[in-house]
Design an enzyme around this catalytic site. Sequence first.
Site, PDB file in Angstrom:
ATOM      1  N   HIS A  89       0.861  -1.198   0.000  1.00 43.59           N
ATOM      2  CA  HIS A  89       0.000   0.000   0.000  1.00 43.59           C
ATOM      3  C   HIS A  89       0.891   1.240   0.000  1.00 43.59           C
ATOM      4  O   HIS A  89       1.924   1.254   0.663  1.00 43.59           O
ATOM      5  CB  HIS A  89      -0.906   0.000   1.243  1.00 43.59           C
ATOM      6  CG  HIS A  89      -2.038   1.005   1.151  1.00 43.59           C
ATOM      7  ND1 HIS A  89      -1.856   2.369   1.241  1.00 43.59           N
ATOM      8  CD2 HIS A  89      -3.373   0.828   0.947  1.00 43.59           C
ATOM      9  CE1 HIS A  89      -3.020   2.982   1.101  1.00 43.59           C
ATOM     10  NE2 HIS A  89      -3.965   2.072   0.914  1.00 43.59           N
ATOM     11  N   ASP A  92       0.779   6.755   2.003  1.00 41.57           N
ATOM     12  CA  ASP A  92      -0.054   7.925   2.310  1.00 41.57           C
ATOM     13  C   ASP A  92      -1.154   7.624   3.326  1.00 41.57           C
ATOM     14  O   ASP A  92      -1.980   8.467   3.617  1.00 41.57           O
ATOM     15  CB  ASP A  92      -0.700   8.461   1.027  1.00 41.57           C
ATOM     16  CG  ASP A  92      -1.512   7.407   0.311  1.00 41.57           C
ATOM     17  OD1 ASP A  92      -1.071   6.237   0.281  1.00 41.57           O
ATOM     18  OD2 ASP A  92      -2.592   7.729  -0.222  1.00 41.57           O
ATOM     19  N   GLY A 124       2.534  14.407  -7.230  1.00 42.94           N
ATOM     20  CA  GLY A 124       2.139  15.097  -8.467  1.00 42.94           C
ATOM     21  C   GLY A 124       0.880  14.546  -9.104  1.00 42.94           C
ATOM     22  O   GLY A 124       0.379  15.081 -10.075  1.00 42.94           O
ATOM     23  N   ILE A 125       0.369  13.438  -8.567  1.00 40.60           N
ATOM     24  CA  ILE A 125      -0.890  12.909  -9.103  1.00 40.60           C
ATOM     25  C   ILE A 125      -1.657  12.305  -7.941  1.00 40.60           C
ATOM     26  O   ILE A 125      -1.069  11.697  -7.062  1.00 40.60           O
ATOM     27  CB  ILE A 125      -0.641  11.831 -10.199  1.00 40.60           C
ATOM     28  CG1 ILE A 125      -1.956  11.300 -10.783  1.00 40.60           C
ATOM     29  CG2 ILE A 125       0.167  10.651  -9.681  1.00 40.60           C
ATOM     30  CD1 ILE A 125      -2.427  12.054 -11.972  1.00 40.60           C
ATOM     31  N   ASP A 204     -45.560  27.909  -1.305  1.00 41.86           N
ATOM     32  CA  ASP A 204     -45.255  26.512  -1.656  1.00 41.86           C
ATOM     33  C   ASP A 204     -46.558  25.772  -1.974  1.00 41.86           C
ATOM     34  O   ASP A 204     -46.983  24.896  -1.232  1.00 41.86           O
ATOM     35  CB  ASP A 204     -44.505  25.868  -0.471  1.00 41.86           C
ATOM     36  CG  ASP A 204     -44.143  24.416  -0.729  1.00 41.86           C
ATOM     37  OD1 ASP A 204     -44.091  24.011  -1.914  1.00 41.86           O
ATOM     38  OD2 ASP A 204     -43.923  23.682   0.249  1.00 41.86           O
TER      39      ASP A 204
HETATM   40  C1  SPV Z   1     -40.064  20.330   0.871  1.00 46.88           C
HETATM   41  O1  SPV Z   1     -38.904  20.433   1.281  1.00 46.88           O
HETATM   42  O2  SPV Z   1     -40.556  21.098   0.060  1.00 46.88           O
HETATM   43  C2  SPV Z   1     -40.938  19.280   1.394  1.00 46.88           C
HETATM   44  C3  SPV Z   1     -40.713  18.752   2.741  1.00 46.88           C
HETATM   45  O3  SPV Z   1     -41.870  18.935   0.723  1.00 46.88           O
HETATM   46  S1  SPV Z   1     -41.742  19.624   3.798  1.00 46.88           S
HETATM   47  O4  SPV Z   1     -41.483  21.034   3.625  1.00 46.88           O
HETATM   48  O5  SPV Z   1     -41.442  19.181   5.130  1.00 46.88           O
HETATM   49  O6  SPV Z   1     -43.111  19.324   3.446  1.00 46.88           O
HETATM   50 MG    MG Z   2     -42.322  20.172  -0.876  1.00 48.52          MG
END
Ligand code: SPV
Ligand code: MG
Length: 430
Positions: A89, A92, A124-125, A204
């Site tokens: 071996h 390193d 070097g590598i 979201d």
């Molecule tokens: C996200 O990260 O958008 C998810 C996970 O869907 S949660 O926000 O916990 O629903």
């Molecule tokens: Mg989500």
Amino acid sequence: MKKVYVGMGTDLIHHGHINIIEKARELGEVTVGLLSDEAVTKYSRMPFLSFDERRRILENIKGVTAVIPQEKLDYEENLRKLKPDYVVHGDDWMTGPQKTVRDRVIKILSEWGGELIEPEYTQGISSTGLRSAMKEIGTTPDVRRRMLRRLIEAKSIVRVLEAHNGISGLIVEETKVEVENELREFDAMWVSSLTDSTAKGKPDTEYVDRTSRFQTINDILDVTTKPIILDGDTGGMIEHFAMQVRNLERLGVSAVVIEDKSGLKRNSLFGTEVEQQLDSIENFCEKISTGKKSQVTQDFMIFARLESLIAGMGQEDALKRAKAYIEAGADGIMIHSRHMDGAEIKEFMKAYQSFDFKVPVISVPSSYNQFTEDELSELGFNIVIYANHLLRSAFPAMKKTAETILENKRSLEADKYCMSIKEILSILPN
Ligand code: SPV
Ligand code: MG
């Protein structure tokens, strides 16, 4: 002829490896113990090449008589099997994460008078250098896509962190720490709908449309090589989902997670404070199986996300749905919960263990964040996703800076909250 054993985790072969093999060849008949993906990921990143590809390369190198798998980082199993006269071996590994492995090799060899030979490390590598050169070029969709399945197979739990743009992708890609003799890093990225939306200042609720989500994915793909799991929200209309799957596959995304909600999707962390409407089992199963039928590669995965606990529908509903979704072809499931104590998650995972046919399970411990990765793995989880933490930590820092500038009518005082211009330039490609 003396017996010589060389343990190697090679990914991209270079003349440093050949120097080792040549030295070994001078000593006798060479058996290479090729470290499995699992063993390599104990001290380094998952190799770009698969185990079989790595084996083929080594088998074709002059002076290598046999290539056998070395399943663990520890040499014991193969050493006891072969009782070699020499182990070769590079020198390193005398310090760092591999030191304890080296100490054990010496101890075990001494049982039959075997010897450890350590040729000088070829300067070097290095594989690390080659890897960063590889990263400059990038990776291909095929290599990246299949990486997630390899990680699930190789690791007790796959560690995933949220990314919502190029820079957060770079943090997931690059951040490393060395603790407890182990080099630790994130395995993959979660492109969260919550953080992708929040970064854009939008709700979201699937308002940020697919074109925009794909742009975020592209920005991340551009500067990283690690696999991506996409938060696909509800997956939308079945016909659209089928097209989305092929689109994601083409890009090199490894998996999409779709949740069994219907109507206006609301973030799960609201729980039952808002109306959470679940899809029918039949409809969601059809979505899964249509998605599976539309995919082109073997590698792409569809995870079914169970929202029963979020919607207050209880364990039985979650388990019934899990069975149905797996039967419909889901490659994995995600069980989500917003309870802090983790009791309902434990209960679900306990019942899940009695399923005849099991698939990988994802945990998103945003609420029950007292559990360590080892504990989650113990419960039966295969993947842990830290779903929103880079965005949540960036926001307070930005707010603090904005307030400090207002307070002082200049930016001098805010400088201590900022990284230097030099630093920011140095983390960007070129
Ligand atoms: C996200 O990260 O958008 C998810 C996970 O869907 S949660 O926000 O916990 O629903
Ligand atoms: Mg989500």
